[in-house]
Design an enzyme around this catalytic site. Sequence first.
Site, PDB file in Angstrom:
ATOM      1  N   GLU A 315       0.931  -1.235  -0.047  1.00 23.25           N
ATOM      2  CA  GLU A 315       0.054   0.069   0.069  1.00 23.25           C
ATOM      3  C   GLU A 315       0.963   1.233   0.001  1.00 23.25           C
ATOM      4  O   GLU A 315       0.456   2.038  -0.892  1.00 23.25           O
ATOM      5  CB  GLU A 315      -0.891   0.009   1.253  1.00 23.25           C
ATOM      6  CG  GLU A 315      -1.957  -1.107   1.279  1.00 23.25           C
ATOM      7  CD  GLU A 315      -3.077  -0.913  -0.017  1.00 23.25           C
ATOM      8  OE1 GLU A 315      -2.985   0.244  -0.590  1.00 23.25           O
ATOM      9  OE2 GLU A 315      -3.987  -1.756   0.284  1.00 23.25           O
ATOM     10  N   ARG A 319       0.957   3.600  -3.278  1.00 24.65           N
ATOM     11  CA  ARG A 319       0.300   4.987  -2.929  1.00 24.65           C
ATOM     12  C   ARG A 319       1.300   6.282  -2.830  1.00 24.65           C
ATOM     13  O   ARG A 319       1.226   7.147  -3.225  1.00 24.65           O
ATOM     14  CB  ARG A 319      -0.730   4.852  -1.687  1.00 24.65           C
ATOM     15  CG  ARG A 319      -2.003   4.420  -2.130  1.00 24.65           C
ATOM     16  CD  ARG A 319      -2.892   3.877  -0.896  1.00 24.65           C
ATOM     17  NE  ARG A 319      -3.663   3.015  -0.906  1.00 24.65           N
ATOM     18  CZ  ARG A 319      -4.941   2.890  -0.432  1.00 24.65           C
ATOM     19  NH1 ARG A 319      -5.617   3.922  -0.360  1.00 24.65           N
ATOM     20  NH2 ARG A 319      -5.507   1.765  -0.561  1.00 24.65           N
ATOM     21  N   ASP A 447      -5.106  -9.878  -8.372  1.00 25.60           N
ATOM     22  CA  ASP A 447      -5.376  -8.936  -9.276  1.00 25.60           C
ATOM     23  C   ASP A 447      -3.954  -8.472 -10.049  1.00 25.60           C
ATOM     24  O   ASP A 447      -3.805  -8.696 -11.570  1.00 25.60           O
ATOM     25  CB  ASP A 447      -6.198  -7.770  -8.813  1.00 25.60           C
ATOM     26  CG  ASP A 447      -6.081  -7.069  -7.703  1.00 25.60           C
ATOM     27  OD1 ASP A 447      -4.971  -7.510  -7.015  1.00 25.60           O
ATOM     28  OD2 ASP A 447      -6.663  -6.173  -6.983  1.00 25.60           O
ATOM     29  N   GLU A 584     -11.747   0.888 -10.622  1.00 30.48           N
ATOM     30  CA  GLU A 584     -11.132  -0.133 -11.855  1.00 30.48           C
ATOM     31  C   GLU A 584     -11.908  -0.154 -13.041  1.00 30.48           C
ATOM     32  O   GLU A 584     -11.376  -0.132 -14.204  1.00 30.48           O
ATOM     33  CB  GLU A 584     -11.286  -1.599 -11.269  1.00 30.48           C
ATOM     34  CG  GLU A 584     -10.311  -2.025 -10.295  1.00 30.48           C
ATOM     35  CD  GLU A 584     -10.354  -1.392  -8.646  1.00 30.48           C
ATOM     36  OE1 GLU A 584     -11.669  -1.063  -8.758  1.00 30.48           O
ATOM     37  OE2 GLU A 584      -9.589  -1.204  -8.154  1.00 30.48           O
TER      38      GLU A 584
END
Length: 682
Positions: A315, A319, A447, A584
């Site tokens: 993360e 980010r 993913d 998405e």
Amino acid sequence: MTNIDHVALTLSPTSITSITGGVGGDESNLSRKSLRRSWNQLPRCQRNLIIMALTAFIFTALLFLPGDQLINLKDIRLKPAAAPFHIRRESTLQNPHHHPSIEKENELPGDISAAVASPMTDESRLIKTKPAEDKLDGGVAYADANFAENVAKLPETVAVGNVNGIIDILNNVEQPIEQNLENTISDTSNLRSELEEAIRQPFKLSQVSIESHLESMDTQLAKAQHFHGATNERQSAVVAAFKHSWAGYKKYAWGHDNLKPVSQTAHEWFGLGLSIVDSLDTMYIMGLEDEFNEARDWVKNSLHFHTNRDVNLFEVTIRVLGGLLSAYHLSGDKMFLVKATELGNRLLPSFLSPSGIPYSDVNLGERSAHSPKWSPDSSTSEVTTIQLEFRDLSRSTNVPIYERVVNVVNEKIHALDKSHGLVPIFINANTGTFRNYATISLGARGDSYYEYLLKQWLQTGRKDNDNLILDYMQAIDGVLTQLMRRTPREHWVYIGELINGHDFKPKMDHLTCYLPGTLLLGHQNGMPDSHLLLAKDLLDTCYQTYLRQPTQLAAEISYFALNDKEENDIYVKSNDAHNLLRPEFIESLYYFYALTGNRSYQDMGWNIFQAFEKHSKVAAGYTSLGNVKNTLNTRMRDLMESFWLSETLKYFYLLFSDNRKEIDLDKWVFNSEGHPLPVYHQ
Ligand code: DMJ
């Protein structure tokens, strides 16, 4: 007779016991002898018959083992020749700067432009059902007719042509892959000591301060990019949405990670001002100079990484590291690169695991790392979705360590056995192996493994026979043959999951809706037409997951009917009915617009933007919802995630741009959090 002795000794004591009825040690010896005697007394032809039967039994058992336990694909790859995707790549890739496909508006290579150039238009706001014939005869131009036939017959048959395709590719690799692997791994001999050095001195690069190091490479630093701001009403509406979100965040949560827009309070996760760092490039692209400057000042003066607190490697990488690097590349402001480098050094302890697969949790202040408290395993998507950022840090600073550690991860993952190119969603950082019987999914925890295979290859100048792109092609083949299904009546294409790695479950996370965009991006860069077909069909399905809800907003998870006894082809369970402002599908629409120039995708996005305006907008920002199934009871969840600012609004803005190349996809590659990073052509 020695052979026969051997046969007798391979029988287990229990089986001998059960044959002779004996129980004690001596008795067991006796029975062994008597068995041997009985065997010797058999006529030779009978003994031969028994041996043949045993051999036949063993062969049959081997045949029933799953294919991937018998065939080691790495061995197949060693055969030299030219990769067949050259057939397409010759026309698009010979000169990396020449892309005929994007020179002409609305034109795609080959005869397949129609497939993408005819998306569902405005009338499709009404729920549309699509008989299979419709898909084949009604204007969707499948370039590979055989494949289309196979796809249309799914789930009864699998797309066999496609499997052959990937085997051809694996048979036709020019260079022995193992040799590449060995070369790179051998470079890692002193990796650990270099890592420890960088971790010890997070403010330094090559023994000097980060600033001095960057001073010394002044000419190679990024140059500022120019954007003109909104040029039409839709873009202006998105900018207004961004400003509204920003105003709420500033007033109620400034310096904290996220805004809770309903209670008008702050939400803390890592204590890194996530919303500010995630927003930098969005503001720069939107031309919001004042907001960008106040965010820049906060980063310069108040963003510190020395707090003694565990954060999540993935993360923080996508980010914060990604956000800082992107801000640096777009604005040319060196301060962002200085911050990114210090953060990079403090994230490095994650890579000090025995296997080189990073630990998921890292303490930036203490500079130590460990597996998650609740499990020994890291998520597969997490350890494979940090490479774009670490590589960019190396290329931006001319310091190789960051790229080297993530290359090791690439190589380790590449070497692991996979099921049709698909990966289990958990991996152990100590042993470097996948968890047995873990789920296979293109949703949560799986993913972006697939996303970064393609994007890393693009980032590094699309070299032939790169393991990343071969793994990507094999994985998409696995998706087509193992995970893709159509619903029984309306024939919506979706990507299911394999629970325990085997049992098909017709469940698709909204997260999976990034895939159409990634597939189209891959197709534009030489991937087979089957990828385009899947991209188009899956985009339609993802749109349906929005249109079918009374709020016109998609749920976190959708289910699909396996047979026509189920009431609806697509449905949402109450527990999965939340919407977190995720990006998405908008991301995919953006790729479809940017790569084809077809404005119908803008209309689809506009419908969804209006739904967010209607249901998610509150006085202090935009909120996640608990229930998209009832317009009168949306159950506001009171969180505005930073990806709303970094991704959802950015992709909306770029989707509505009059210039579809506002970000040139030949020069930039978006990280998983929507931060554009430069493509390196060497
Ligand atoms: C983002 O943080 C990233 O896109 C990540 O890869 C997946 N989840 C969220 C958005 O949904």
